[in-house]
Design a protein around this motif. Structure first.
Motif, PDB file in Angstrom:
ATOM      1  N   GLU A  44       0.811  -1.213   0.000  1.00 53.35           N
ATOM      2  CA  GLU A  44       0.000   0.000   0.000  1.00 53.35           C
ATOM      3  C   GLU A  44       0.848   1.268   0.000  1.00 53.35           C
ATOM      4  N   ASN A  45       1.951   1.266   0.707  1.00 55.62           N
ATOM      5  CA  ASN A  45       2.764   2.465   0.823  1.00 55.62           C
ATOM      6  C   ASN A  45       4.045   2.417   0.000  1.00 55.62           C
ATOM      7  N   ASP A  87      -0.631  -6.900  -1.085  1.00 57.08           N
ATOM      8  CA  ASP A  87      -1.829  -6.287  -0.509  1.00 57.08           C
ATOM      9  C   ASP A  87      -1.709  -4.785  -0.737  1.00 57.08           C
ATOM     10  N   VAL A  88      -2.430  -4.279  -1.749  1.00 60.68           N
ATOM     11  CA  VAL A  88      -2.310  -2.884  -2.166  1.00 60.68           C
ATOM     12  C   VAL A  88      -3.259  -1.988  -1.380  1.00 60.68           C
ATOM     13  N   GLY A  89      -4.297  -2.531  -0.823  1.00 64.60           N
ATOM     14  CA  GLY A  89      -5.208  -1.748   0.002  1.00 64.60           C
ATOM     15  C   GLY A  89      -6.245  -0.997  -0.804  1.00 64.60           C
ATOM     16  N   ASN A  90      -6.309   0.307  -0.600  1.00 64.65           N
ATOM     17  CA  ASN A  90      -7.387   1.115  -1.176  1.00 64.65           C
ATOM     18  C   ASN A  90      -7.174   1.543  -2.613  1.00 64.65           C
ATOM     19  N   ASN A  91      -6.047   1.237  -3.206  1.00 62.20           N
ATOM     20  CA  ASN A  91      -5.782   1.525  -4.613  1.00 62.20           C
ATOM     21  C   ASN A  91      -5.783   3.019  -4.919  1.00 62.20           C
ATOM     22  N   TYR A  92      -5.226   3.806  -4.022  1.00 58.42           N
ATOM     23  CA  TYR A  92      -5.098   5.236  -4.303  1.00 58.42           C
ATOM     24  C   TYR A  92      -4.230   5.429  -5.542  1.00 58.42           C
ATOM     25  N   PHE A  93      -4.590   6.359  -6.376  1.00 61.84           N
ATOM     26  CA  PHE A  93      -3.837   6.712  -7.590  1.00 61.84           C
ATOM     27  C   PHE A  93      -3.691   5.526  -8.547  1.00 61.84           C
ATOM     28  N   ASN A  94      -4.616   4.566  -8.479  1.00 62.52           N
ATOM     29  CA  ASN A  94      -4.630   3.403  -9.374  1.00 62.52           C
ATOM     30  C   ASN A  94      -3.330   2.603  -9.346  1.00 62.52           C
ATOM     31  N   GLN A  95      -2.676   2.553  -8.197  1.00 63.52           N
ATOM     32  CA  GLN A  95      -1.412   1.843  -8.126  1.00 63.52           C
ATOM     33  C   GLN A  95      -1.560   0.349  -8.392  1.00 63.52           C
ATOM     34  N   THR A  96      -2.714  -0.234  -8.069  1.00 57.54           N
ATOM     35  CA  THR A  96      -2.917  -1.658  -8.358  1.00 57.54           C
ATOM     36  C   THR A  96      -2.782  -1.913  -9.849  1.00 57.54           C
ATOM     37  N   LYS A 135      -5.533 -10.099 -10.476  1.00 57.47           N
ATOM     38  CA  LYS A 135      -6.035  -9.158  -9.479  1.00 57.47           C
ATOM     39  C   LYS A 135      -7.083  -9.852  -8.620  1.00 57.47           C
ATOM     40  N   SER A 136      -7.154  -9.417  -7.377  1.00 55.81           N
ATOM     41  CA  SER A 136      -8.117  -9.971  -6.439  1.00 55.81           C
ATOM     42  C   SER A 136      -8.603  -8.841  -5.535  1.00 55.81           C
ATOM     43  N   PHE A 137      -9.780  -9.041  -4.966  1.00 58.06           N
ATOM     44  CA  PHE A 137     -10.323  -8.087  -3.999  1.00 58.06           C
ATOM     45  C   PHE A 137     -10.820  -8.912  -2.827  1.00 58.06           C
ATOM     46  N   LYS A 138     -10.142  -8.791  -1.688  1.00 58.90           N
ATOM     47  CA  LYS A 138     -10.457  -9.629  -0.534  1.00 58.90           C
ATOM     48  C   LYS A 138     -10.543  -8.757   0.717  1.00 58.90           C
ATOM     49  N   ASN A 139     -11.611  -8.934   1.472  1.00 56.10           N
ATOM     50  CA  ASN A 139     -11.808  -8.190   2.716  1.00 56.10           C
ATOM     51  C   ASN A 139     -11.707  -6.675   2.515  1.00 56.10           C
ATOM     52  N   GLY A 140     -12.231  -6.192   1.387  1.00 50.78           N
ATOM     53  CA  GLY A 140     -12.232  -4.761   1.111  1.00 50.78           C
ATOM     54  C   GLY A 140     -10.893  -4.202   0.688  1.00 50.78           C
TER      55      GLY A 140
END
Length: 78
Positions: A12-13, A36-45, A61-66
């Protein structure tokens, strides 16, 4: 325990270059690494995913537990 190993890195950071360096250090033969990229700020994922694809990694890509995640598999997974 199976031969298949799975590791999780909090990305994430991290910037993309640091993330790629972590991948090269931590992803061994027959292993799976979850970023684990987290909230995907700035489309980093998307940016990390696209970079990994162009470098020949087996990724999805996956989305798990938000949280946004990128699953990277090394070769020889049988």
């Amino acid at each position: 325990m199976s031969e298949h190993e799975e590791k999780i890195i909090n990305a994430e950071n991290l910037n993309i270059d640091a993330t790629l360096e972590d991948i090269s250090k931590n992803l061994g033969r027959g292993e799976t690494l979850i970023l684990d990229v987290g909230n995907n700020y700035f489309n980093q994922t998307d940016r990390i995913y696209d970079t990994l694809v162009t470098r020949g990694y087996d990724v999805k890509k996956s989305f798990k537990n938000g949280r946004n995640q990128i699953i990277i598999r090394s070769g020889d997974q049988r």
